[in-house]
Scaffold this active site. Structure first.
Site, PDB file in Angstrom:
ATOM      1  N   ARG A   1      20.326  14.004   3.491  1.00 48.41           N
ATOM      2  CA  ARG A   1      19.745  13.097   2.499  1.00 48.41           C
ATOM      3  C   ARG A   1      18.358  13.598   2.109  1.00 48.41           C
ATOM      4  O   ARG A   1      17.483  13.737   2.950  1.00 48.41           O
ATOM      5  CB  ARG A   1      19.635  11.687   3.090  1.00 48.41           C
ATOM      6  CG  ARG A   1      18.956  10.742   2.135  1.00 48.41           C
ATOM      7  CD  ARG A   1      18.796   9.331   2.687  1.00 48.41           C
ATOM      8  NE  ARG A   1      18.054   8.558   1.700  1.00 48.41           N
ATOM      9  CZ  ARG A   1      17.019   7.767   1.960  1.00 48.41           C
ATOM     10  NH1 ARG A   1      16.612   7.590   3.205  1.00 48.41           N
ATOM     11  NH2 ARG A   1      16.399   7.149   0.998  1.00 48.41           N
TER      12      ARG A   1
ATOM     13  N   HIS B   1      12.109   8.318  -4.353  1.00 39.28           N
ATOM     14  CA  HIS B   1      11.506   8.059  -3.041  1.00 39.28           C
ATOM     15  C   HIS B   1       9.978   8.074  -3.214  1.00 39.28           C
ATOM     16  O   HIS B   1       9.280   8.932  -2.677  1.00 39.28           O
ATOM     17  CB  HIS B   1      11.986   9.098  -2.018  1.00 39.28           C
ATOM     18  CG  HIS B   1      11.825   8.678  -0.584  1.00 39.28           C
ATOM     19  ND1 HIS B   1      12.869   8.668   0.327  1.00 39.28           N
ATOM     20  CD2 HIS B   1      10.746   8.262   0.117  1.00 39.28           C
ATOM     21  CE1 HIS B   1      12.425   8.275   1.513  1.00 39.28           C
ATOM     22  NE2 HIS B   1      11.124   8.019   1.417  1.00 39.28           N
TER      23      HIS B   1
ATOM     24  N   GLU C   1      13.865   1.943  -0.525  1.00 38.17           N
ATOM     25  CA  GLU C   1      13.057   0.851   0.007  1.00 38.17           C
ATOM     26  C   GLU C   1      12.189   0.118  -1.016  1.00 38.17           C
ATOM     27  O   GLU C   1      10.957   0.215  -1.024  1.00 38.17           O
ATOM     28  CB  GLU C   1      12.200   1.378   1.165  1.00 38.17           C
ATOM     29  CG  GLU C   1      13.061   1.979   2.250  1.00 38.17           C
ATOM     30  CD  GLU C   1      12.268   2.538   3.426  1.00 38.17           C
ATOM     31  OE1 GLU C   1      11.041   2.676   3.316  1.00 38.17           O
ATOM     32  OE2 GLU C   1      12.886   2.818   4.459  1.00 38.17           O
TER      33      GLU C   1
ATOM     34  N   ASN D   1       0.657 -17.552  -6.069  1.00 35.29           N
ATOM     35  CA  ASN D   1       1.626 -16.893  -5.198  1.00 35.29           C
ATOM     36  C   ASN D   1       0.907 -15.981  -4.246  1.00 35.29           C
ATOM     37  O   ASN D   1      -0.169 -15.474  -4.549  1.00 35.29           O
ATOM     38  CB  ASN D   1       2.599 -16.037  -6.014  1.00 35.29           C
ATOM     39  CG  ASN D   1       3.556 -16.889  -6.802  1.00 35.29           C
ATOM     40  OD1 ASN D   1       3.600 -16.825  -8.012  1.00 35.29           O
ATOM     41  ND2 ASN D   1       4.308 -17.702  -6.098  1.00 35.29           N
TER      42      ASN D   1
ATOM     43  N   TYR E   1       2.677 -13.222  -1.453  1.00 31.67           N
ATOM     44  CA  TYR E   1       3.942 -12.867  -0.836  1.00 31.67           C
ATOM     45  C   TYR E   1       4.047 -13.324   0.619  1.00 31.67           C
ATOM     46  O   TYR E   1       5.007 -13.993   1.006  1.00 31.67           O
ATOM     47  CB  TYR E   1       4.186 -11.350  -0.952  1.00 31.67           C
ATOM     48  CG  TYR E   1       5.373 -10.902  -0.135  1.00 31.67           C
ATOM     49  CD1 TYR E   1       6.671 -11.167  -0.569  1.00 31.67           C
ATOM     50  CD2 TYR E   1       5.205 -10.238   1.078  1.00 31.67           C
ATOM     51  CE1 TYR E   1       7.761 -10.790   0.183  1.00 31.67           C
ATOM     52  CE2 TYR E   1       6.285  -9.848   1.831  1.00 31.67           C
ATOM     53  CZ  TYR E   1       7.566 -10.133   1.390  1.00 31.67           C
ATOM     54  OH  TYR E   1       8.649  -9.748   2.152  1.00 31.67           O
TER      55      TYR E   1
ATOM     56  N   GLU F   1      18.308   5.928   7.198  1.00 27.90           N
ATOM     57  CA  GLU F   1      17.155   6.399   7.979  1.00 27.90           C
ATOM     58  C   GLU F   1      17.079   5.628   9.271  1.00 27.90           C
ATOM     59  O   GLU F   1      17.303   4.419   9.285  1.00 27.90           O
ATOM     60  CB  GLU F   1      15.828   6.123   7.255  1.00 27.90           C
ATOM     61  CG  GLU F   1      15.403   7.144   6.265  1.00 27.90           C
ATOM     62  CD  GLU F   1      14.042   6.814   5.670  1.00 27.90           C
ATOM     63  OE1 GLU F   1      13.165   6.303   6.399  1.00 27.90           O
ATOM     64  OE2 GLU F   1      13.868   7.075   4.476  1.00 27.90           O
TER      65      GLU F   1
HETATM   66  C1  GBH Z   1      10.642   5.017   5.872  1.00 30.20           C
HETATM   67  O1  GBH Z   1      10.216   3.712   5.663  1.00 30.20           O
HETATM   68  C2  GBH Z   1      10.365   5.860   4.650  1.00 30.20           C
HETATM   69  O2  GBH Z   1      11.466   5.828   3.772  1.00 30.20           O
HETATM   70  C3  GBH Z   1      10.016   7.276   4.984  1.00 30.20           C
HETATM   71  O3  GBH Z   1       9.601   7.941   3.850  1.00 30.20           O
HETATM   72  C4  GBH Z   1       8.975   7.284   6.078  1.00 30.20           C
HETATM   73  O4  GBH Z   1       8.514   8.548   6.375  1.00 30.20           O
HETATM   74  C5  GBH Z   1       9.594   6.666   7.306  1.00 30.20           C
HETATM   75  O5  GBH Z   1      10.040   5.385   7.039  1.00 30.20           O
HETATM   76  C6  GBH Z   1       8.631   6.541   8.469  1.00 30.20           C
HETATM   77  O6  GBH Z   1       7.611   5.649   8.171  1.00 30.20           O
HETATM   78  O7  GBH Z   1       1.637   1.765   7.776  1.00 30.20           O
HETATM   79  O8  GBH Z   1       1.420  -0.443   8.693  1.00 30.20           O
HETATM   80  O9  GBH Z   1       1.570  -0.111   6.337  1.00 30.20           O
HETATM   81  C7  GBH Z   1      10.446   2.829   6.753  1.00 30.20           C
HETATM   82  C8  GBH Z   1       9.893   1.442   6.511  1.00 30.20           C
HETATM   83  C9  GBH Z   1       7.980   0.261   5.850  1.00 30.20           C
HETATM   84  C10 GBH Z   1       7.820   1.700   7.680  1.00 30.20           C
HETATM   85  C11 GBH Z   1       6.486   0.333   5.666  1.00 30.20           C
HETATM   86  C12 GBH Z   1       6.326   1.784   7.520  1.00 30.20           C
HETATM   87  C13 GBH Z   1       4.378   0.732   6.661  1.00 30.20           C
HETATM   88  C14 GBH Z   1       3.653   0.151   7.793  1.00 30.20           C
HETATM   89  N1  GBH Z   1       8.447   1.486   6.411  1.00 30.20           N
HETATM   90  N2  GBH Z   1       5.819   0.586   6.906  1.00 30.20           N
HETATM   91  S1  GBH Z   1       1.957   0.360   7.636  1.00 30.20           S
END
Ligand code: GBH
Length: 492
Positions: free
Chosen positions: A114, A159, A204, A322, A324, A374
């Protein structure tokens, strides 16, 4: 009678003795015999094993051969947005090293990959008026190299690296966005659809909208959390997905015979007190405001989850405001006893994945096909090749997927390890590593080296799951005590 009965009794006893000695991947923390005991077995024959990356995180070559600027180029070049002010200018240099990447996948025996297309590499200003030949050539080369090695491409159209020119029109807040995305996706179906039969529109949406147009911690860095911009960007994204899906369905599916879907991320919310209705409802709201927000319109009713409408509509009417997170009306936290990782937000809780898969099945239909696009864990930059925490993570999480498939009949079709190699971890830069392969970012050649987790993943893929450990019944002393079993290959 007796003779017929005896072998059955013996085999029962044998099973019992195995059951008395369960193996736990995290014996200190997750050791409930019912919930956490390791389950041996294999996946269905046609189960897909994959590994993933994304364009901005690996390609580098940010301004090579006419590539247009995207929002992560802009965001990372601005001081203070990324840990150590890192950026993806070079990253893993996959623009030049894609053949090496293909061989890494091939060496693990993994048959699916992917990756994502960089919109501004293909269409430098975001529109189809001015496509880049070099960009097209790059992805044609990558796709062809994969196919030559028997690896099936799974392609994400978006992405997170939006062309800057589109952001300048308003990005996901622009009501012309769905059409621009539709044109781009149509171009990709036309160019690559003869060889690509697995498409993901968006990676996402929750991250794109909440972090990009809400908290502003991710590009384009907009602080819209306390107004309606989070909801508007999500709405335009859903319309863009729907348009692109329809385009594929009406104009391409017939001849190209592929599938098209969307990648949604979701945390698992477990009720603090499962016997308390308030607590159970709160956990469900956590789910609905994260997965349901996008999954309900697409897979269920065509509208947002009822509870989300209730909360958001009510608050908009009552206070005209609002927010979130406040709209969700939940308090959530991570249990301090859970193991940690290289990222603050991430703790391994393997049974959570099985629960989440069951929740999805209950919510969206018994047979709904689920592709895990993932799953993975980070370690700090001090990581080396001996990555036991990642080996444990993959063993335990894949084992919970196996339980969901075999014990709960969840229709999981694919599992994808994030990531093929260490790469640019967004706002964390290179300070967190998610790879099965180690990348030396201080070396201009960006050499990749397999970690122990790459070997372990290759073995799980080769076995299509987890084979029973060979227990010698004649000489039980040779059976390692469960407490001594290393968490890796040696248990087999
Ligand atoms: C994935 O997101 C992504 O698709 C990928 O690109 C990325 O490298 C991988 O995860 C690892 O992170 O830093 O506290 O703001 C997974 C879901 C949602 C996880 C947002 C990280 C951010 C937390 N992600 N989250 S923060």
């Amino acid at each position: 009678m007796v003779t017929a009965f005896l072998p059955a009794l013996l085999s029962m006893l044998l099973h019992m003795s195995v059951a008395q000695d369960p193996y736990f991947v995290y014996p200190e923390v997750f050791n409930d015999t019912e919930r956490d005991a390791f389950y041996y077995g294999t996946f269905p024959e046609d189960f897909q094993w994959s590994t993933a990356t994304s364009s901005y995180q690996i390609e580098g070559a940010w301004d090579a051969d006419g590539k247009g600027v995207n929002i992560w180029d802009t965001f990372s070049h601005e001081t203070g947005n990324i840990v150590n002010d890192d950026n993806g200018d070079v990253a893993c240099d996959s623009y030049n090293k894609y053949e090496t990447d293909v061989s890494l996948i091939s060496n693990m025996g993994v048959k699916y990959y992917r990756f994502s297309l960089s919109w501004s590499r293909l269409l430098p200003n975001g529109t189809i008026d001015n496509p880049s030949e070099a960009g097209l050539q790059y992805y044609n080369n990558l796709i062809d190299a994969l196919l030559e090695n028997g690896i099936t491409p799974q392609v994400t159209l978006y992405h997170w690296d939006l062309p800057q020119d589109i952001e300048d029109m308003g990005g996901f807040l622009f009501d012309g966005f769905p059409e621009l995305f539709n044109n781009y996706s149509k171009y990709c179906f036309e160019q690559f659809g003869d060889r690509v039969q697995f498409w993901i529109t968006f990676n996402e949406p929750w991250v794109i909208t909440v972090l990009g147009y809400g908290e502003g911690r991710f590009a384009p860095g907009i602080n819209g959390l306390e107004d309606e911009r989070v909801y508007i960007s999500a709405h335009n994204l859903l319309l863009a997905h729907a348009l692109s899906y329809q385009t594929y369905n009406t104009s391409f599916r017939g001849t190209q015979e592929g599938v098209i879907g969307i990648t949604l991320n979701c945390d698992h919310f477990e009720p603090y007190d499962p016997s308390n209705e308030t607590s159970v409802d709160a956990a469900d709201r956590g789910f609905q405001f994260m997965l349901g927000w996008f999954a309900s319109p697409i897979f269920k009713t065509g509208d947002y989850p009822e509870v989300m409408r209730e909360k958001v509509d009510f608050k908009s009417a009552a206070v005209g405001l609002n927010h979130y997170y406040k709209d969700r009306d939940i308090i959530s936290w991570q249990d301090e006893s859970w193991p940690t990782s290289g990222s603050e937000w991430l703790r391994p809780v393997p049974w959570g994945l099985r629960n989440l898969l069951n929740k999805i099945k209950n919510e969206y239909g018994d047979d709904i096909p689920i592709y895990i696009t993932e799953n993975g864990i980070s370690t700090e930059d001090t990581d080396n090749l001996d990555d036991t925490t990642r080996v444990q993570y993959y063993q335990s999480y894949i084992n919970e997927v196996l339980k969901a498939v075999r014990l709960d009949n969840v229709n999981v079709k694919c599992y994808t390890a994030w990531s093929l190699m260490d790469n640019f971890e967004w706002a964390s830069g290179y300070s967190e590593r998610f790879g099965l392969h180690y990348v030396d970012f201080s070396d201009p050649a960006r050499p990749r080296t397999p970690k122990d987790s790459a070997t372990e993943y290759a073995r799980i893929v080769a076995d299509n799951g987890f084979l029973e450990p060979k227990v010698s019944t004649e000489n039980p002393e040779t059976t390692p005590d469960s407490a001594d079993r290393p968490a890796s290959a040696a248990i087999y």
